[in-house]
Scaffold this active site. Structure first.
Site, PDB file in Angstrom:
ATOM      1  N   SER A 451       0.853  -1.185   0.000  1.00 29.84           N
ATOM      2  CA  SER A 451       0.000   0.000   0.000  1.00 29.84           C
ATOM      3  C   SER A 451       0.888   1.235   0.000  1.00 29.84           C
ATOM      4  CB  SER A 451      -0.897   0.014   1.244  1.00 29.84           C
ATOM      5  OG  SER A 451      -1.691  -1.137   1.295  1.00 29.84           O
ATOM      6  N   CYS A 644      -7.253  -1.365   7.262  1.00 29.57           N
ATOM      7  CA  CYS A 644      -6.088  -1.879   6.549  1.00 29.57           C
ATOM      8  C   CYS A 644      -5.234  -2.695   7.517  1.00 29.57           C
ATOM      9  CB  CYS A 644      -5.258  -0.741   5.955  1.00 29.57           C
ATOM     10  SG  CYS A 644      -3.832  -1.323   4.999  1.00 29.57           S
ATOM     11  N   ASP A 689      -8.405  -2.817   2.866  1.00 32.03           N
ATOM     12  CA  ASP A 689      -7.170  -3.141   2.149  1.00 32.03           C
ATOM     13  C   ASP A 689      -6.423  -4.075   3.096  1.00 32.03           C
ATOM     14  OD1 ASP A 689      -4.868  -3.280   0.689  1.00 32.03           O
ATOM     15  OD2 ASP A 689      -4.350  -1.153   0.834  1.00 32.03           O
ATOM     16  N   TRP A 691      -4.767  -8.196   4.172  1.00 26.22           N
ATOM     17  CA  TRP A 691      -3.979  -9.335   3.685  1.00 26.22           C
ATOM     18  C   TRP A 691      -3.925 -10.408   4.757  1.00 26.22           C
ATOM     19  CZ3 TRP A 691      -1.970  -4.367   4.369  1.00 26.22           C
ATOM     20  CH2 TRP A 691      -1.212  -4.175   5.534  1.00 26.22           C
TER      21      TRP A 691
END
Length: 692
Positions: A451, A644, A689, A691
């Site tokens: 990012s 995020c 966003d 992961w």
């Protein structure tokens, strides 16, 4: 009236052309290009005049099975290649692998019913298709697809197989394969076997794939009348020694991604097939403690035509560390031949060599192969036949066939392929493995996405990266497991700053790049567009949840809002929840937040959660709960909510806490609160966003 002379005609003509040009600008010329448009054909891409008709292509090449892939990180592409090899070796299918973006799909209704199409489809982000599958997905699932015009089952002849790659930490889990399967069924296509689903969130992707494909093969064999035979390794690629060339020969690729880079004429557009070799203008450590450290890196894109928007991702093209390259070449008995020049040729017309040739063993392993990735059980089975002795062969067969035994022996040690081979053979070289099997069995080295932690409004030609260096000690191993890209960035940072480097590891990277083209501290990059974006109206409130490096895009968001405020724009409340271990240990950008506070005043508030400062661990979701009343008020003002970071735990818990906040503050049931959060996600008021 006097006749016009030649000069008058020229002048009038110029005026007419100028007028025409003015009124057609933006329609026929001067059209602004999409900075993210993928218009550069890669080194192995479509040749001029290549047919985009898949039925025609299969007829020409004598194929009866095509495996399409929609891949973002290379895993779906790898699965497609593995299915193609297995279908040919076990069942005698004439298979081909196909990139979805290289073919049109209007003629799927003419697909012969004695052939089969397989679709290996990854879901990217919040239920989106991968970059190479966008057109296919829109065509198949869109309202204006040509198939919807027919009263007959338009795809009645299509026999297909489907497997999806997803992550259950996302709300739209495996939506790509589910939606495509639903559309195909609607148009009368016949699915063979179940539509499989792999789950990266649970860490079971590989086993999900292996468990799905066996019953699929059985169903396909019944449907097509296939006879299984003893699988024998058949190379897809031929390796040709080029004794007439040396590593110094100008036509030999030494790691360059395509011909323009080889010839020194690389130009844009820069993208996933064509990186920009960007200078690093600044690099520093945000913190460095016993077991980890964090980097801040600035790359300059001013000499390129790259552009980005706040919230986008930057892709870093790493190289493998020299230590790992040496270990890999050594166990295969190729260390002495590392600089020998070879050409790699496709042995059948639809196969694509995954890197440019002629090249060297060293260049392939260093720049093009995922040699540090976890071991695939299927690849272990393939290599068993080439073991250096019977004992090693028996062990490889057991590892490949026994799931529990494989996990017990490989997962805790985080073995890559070289480490596993050395362990199984007690260091004896595996010189019988065909190099073609290595190319086929290992994924292509993929870019790593980060990012962007800067604002394009503040620094349009300089991109900030924030990354924690992966460095993990493993029981029973002398050396730690190291992340590929973050340690590459660390080595570049050490070189740029002249850091004393007590470890030899960082020094083993080829930081100068192929033919010393990266000298002066450069890194290959491209930019990937993201839908993770601030509201277009800066007066809208925003709530941001970003522990650890999850704060990266929010540095860019707050940086942008501070600049907007300085420019006189009305800026809404900007509430950031940041978490780390201890304020004196890993409080990233601590001084910067104070500067943004000066620019934004009471419009900016930083709420911290220090998990190891007190006996009771405090995380961002706990602080979010404390601010429930204000958060609900901001959302009622059409505020945007952003998360995020870690998908598996943090993001899920934040989602649950927000639903409870809405339930409590608005006096509705928890189920209604959850529905409201889902609705926020659907309308992009809630964005992630995250992961694994």
């Amino acid at each position: 009236m006097a006749e016009l002379d030649t000069l008058d005609i020229i002048v009038l003509g110029a005026i007419l052309l100028g007028t025409l040009a003015y009124f057609t600008k933006g329609t026929y010329w001067g059209v602004t290009k999409d900075p993210y448009a993928n218009v550069f054909a890669n080194a192995n891409g479509a040749k001029a005049g290549k047919s985009r008709n898949i039925v025609e292509k299969m007829e020409e090449s004598g194929k009866n099975c095509v495996i399409f892939y929609g891949s973002q990180t290379g895993t779906a592409e790898d699965y497609a290649s593995r299915l193609a090899k297995e279908g040919k070796s076990r069942f005698g299918l004439e298979t081909m692998v196909a990139d979805l973006e290289e073919y049109d799909f209007e003629n799927l209704d003419t697909f012969p019913n004695d052939k089969v199409a397989m679709f290996i489809l990854a879901t990217y982000g919040e239920g989106e298709p991968t970059d190479n599958a966008v057109d296919f997905y829109e065509f198949v699932t869109g309202e204006d697809t040509a198939f919807s015009e027919s009263n007959e089952p338009a795809l009645g002849n299509l026999n297909y197989v489907a497997f999806g790659l997803g992550n259950n930490t996302y709300e739209h889990y495996n939506s790509m394969v589910r939606n495509v399967d639903k559309a195909f069924t609607k148009f009368g296509a016949h699915r063979i076997g179940e539509a499989g689903e792999g789950d990266d969130g649970a860490g079971t992707m590989e086993e999900d794939f292996l468990a799905w494909k066996e019953p699929m093969w059985s169903a396909l064999a019944d449907k097509m009348g296939l006879q299984e035979r003893e699988a024998v390794y058949e190379p897809v690629f031929g390796i040709v020694d080029r004794d007439n060339l040396s590593a110094e020969s100008p036509e030999v690729y030494l790691g360059e991604p395509n011909k323009m880079h080889l010839e020194g004429t690389a130009k844009g557009p820069f993208n996933a097939h064509n990186p920009y070799i960007a200078p690093i203008v600044e690099s520093r450590e945000l913190f460095s403690v016993k077991d980890r450290n964090c980097l801040h890196v600035e790359v300059d894109i001013s000499a390129s035509n790259l552009s980005y928007q706040t919230g986008d991702h930057i892709a870093i093209w790493p190289t493998n560390a020299g230590d790992e390259v040496d270990r890999f070449l050594d166990i295969l008995g190729l260390k002495e031949k590392r600089h020998n020049v070879i050409s790699v040729k496709a042995l059948e017309p639809t196969a694509k060599v995954p890197f440019p040739t002629p090249t060297t063993y060293d260049a392939i392993v260093r720049y093009h192969m995922e040699i540090c990735a976890p071991v695939s059980r299927q690849f272990v089975s393939t290599l068993a036949a080439f073991a250096p002795n019977e004992e090693a062969k028996a062990e490889m067969v057991k590892l490949g066939s026994d799931k529990d035994y494989f996990h017990e022996k490989t997962i805790p040690q985080l073995f890559n392929i070289a480490g596993l081979l050395a362990q199984v053979s007690n260091g004896e070289k595996w010189t019988s493995i065909p190099f073609s099997a290595v190319i086929e069995g290992l994924n292509k080295l993929q870019p790593r996405y980060y990012s962007i932690s800067s604002s394009s409004l503040v620094q349009p030609k300089k991109i900030s990266i924030t990354a924690v260096v992966e460095n993990q000690m493993v029981p029973g191993r002398e050396e730690p497991f190291r992340g590929v890209a973050t340690n590459y960035l660390l080595a570049l940072k050490q070189k740029q700053n002249g850091d004393p480097n007590p470890e030899a590891f960082g020094k083993t990277y080829e930081l100068l790049g192929p033919r010393n083209k990266y000298d002066g501290i450069h890194v290959p990059v491209h930019v990937r567009h993201s839908n993770f974006k601030l509201p277009s109206d800066p007066s809208k409130p925003v709530i941001m949840i970003g522990p650890g490096t999850g704060v990266a895009p929010f540095r860019g968001f707050v940086q942008e809002r501070a600049k907007q405020a300085q420019n006189g724009a009305p800026v809404g409340k900007t509430l950031l929840f940041f978490g780390c271990r201890k304020p004196e240990e890993d409080f990233m950008y601590e001084k910067e937040w104070e500067e943004y506070k000066e620019a934004l005043g009471d419009k900016f508030e930083l709420v911290t959660a220090f998990s190891r400062q007190t006996k009771k661990k405090v995380y961002v979701q706990h602080r979010l709960q404390e601010y429930g009343k204000e958060v609900n008020e901001l959302l009622s003002q059409k505020g945007f909510f952003y998360v995020c970071g870690d998908a598996a735990n943090m993001a899920r818990e934040v989602n649950a806490v927000l639903a409870k906040i809405i339930s409590t503050e608005r006096g509705v049931t928890e189920a209604k609160g959850e529905d409201i959060v889902k609705s926020m996600r659907s309308s992009n008021q809630y964005q992630e966003d995250v992961w694994s």
